[in-house]
Motif scaffolding. Structure first.
Motif, PDB file in Angstrom:
ATOM      1  N   ASN A 121       0.914   4.350  -2.771  1.00 53.51           N
ATOM      2  CA  ASN A 121       0.744   5.376  -2.490  1.00 53.51           C
ATOM      3  C   ASN A 121       1.840   6.395  -3.014  1.00 53.51           C
ATOM      4  OD1 ASN A 121       0.636   7.944  -1.179  1.00 53.51           O
ATOM      5  ND2 ASN A 121      -0.844   6.919   0.217  1.00 53.51           N
ATOM      6  N   ASN A 129       1.572   9.306  -5.869  1.00 51.75           N
ATOM      7  CA  ASN A 129       1.904  10.861  -5.344  1.00 51.75           C
ATOM      8  C   ASN A 129       2.899  11.419  -6.473  1.00 51.75           C
ATOM      9  OD1 ASN A 129       0.339  10.800  -3.161  1.00 51.75           O
ATOM     10  ND2 ASN A 129       2.275  10.371  -1.778  1.00 51.75           N
ATOM     11  N   GLN A 138       0.953  -1.279  -0.014  1.00 49.14           N
ATOM     12  CA  GLN A 138       0.093  -0.041  -0.071  1.00 49.14           C
ATOM     13  C   GLN A 138       0.927   1.322  -0.168  1.00 49.14           C
ATOM     14  OE1 GLN A 138      -2.509  -0.871   3.413  1.00 49.14           O
ATOM     15  NE2 GLN A 138      -4.055  -1.602   2.183  1.00 49.14           N
TER      16      GLN A 138
END
Length: 159
Positions: free
Chosen positions: A149, A153, A145
């Motif tokens: 992420n 980003n 995860q």
């Protein structure tokens, strides 16, 4: 008793057999679930222990582990990790004792049990505070995860 996973010690009085003592570590209630989850995610699970081979095979059979190495010394665990890495595998090693420290340090991911020795926890990159193997799956999920992420980003930053 050894075929059921116990280590057996014989007792003698004046050089004559007097009895035996059988000792075994209980398997945690969560271990079967943890190993099943790891195997279901496609991981290869190998058991390497300093316990006798007969005992190791009995415990591995109860846990559904197909590949087991018994009577393994610290240098042998290190050699096993090194060999797997040379085969191109990413190796995660879980252990709790001073005998696991060299292999924990060499593994791509060393996972120490928080219930183990300080040497093991200092040699590993990850420590499972309660020593519950289900923490390995949780750590993998958090890692996946986090990477997802980071990628998200970066995508937004470039856009």
């Amino acid at each position: 008793m050894r075929t059921q996973g116990a280590s057996v010690m014989f007792l003698a009085v004046d050089g004559r057999p007097a009895g035996l003592v059988a000792v075994s570590d209980p398997i945690k209630a969560t271990t079967m679930e943890a190993l099943a989850g790891l195997k279901a995610s496609g991981l290869r699970v190998i058991m390497a222990t300093g316990d006798g081979l007969t005992t190791a095979k009995a415990v591995a059979a109860r846990l559904g582990i197909d590949e087991v190495h018994g009577e393994v010394k610290p240098a042998d665990k290190l050699a096993l990790v090194t060999r797997l890495q040379q085969e191109g595998r990413v190796v995660a090693m879980a252990g709790d004792g001073i005998n696991d420290a060299p292999a924990l340090a060499k593994a791509d991911v060393g996972i120490a049990m928080g219930t183990g020795t300080d040497v093991a926890t200092n040699s590993a990159q990850v420590t499972l505070v309660k020593g519950d193997l289900r923490g390995i799956a949780q750590a993998r999920l958090i890692s996946d995860q986090t990477v997802a992420n980071m990628k998200q980003n970066l995508l937004f930053a470039f856009l």
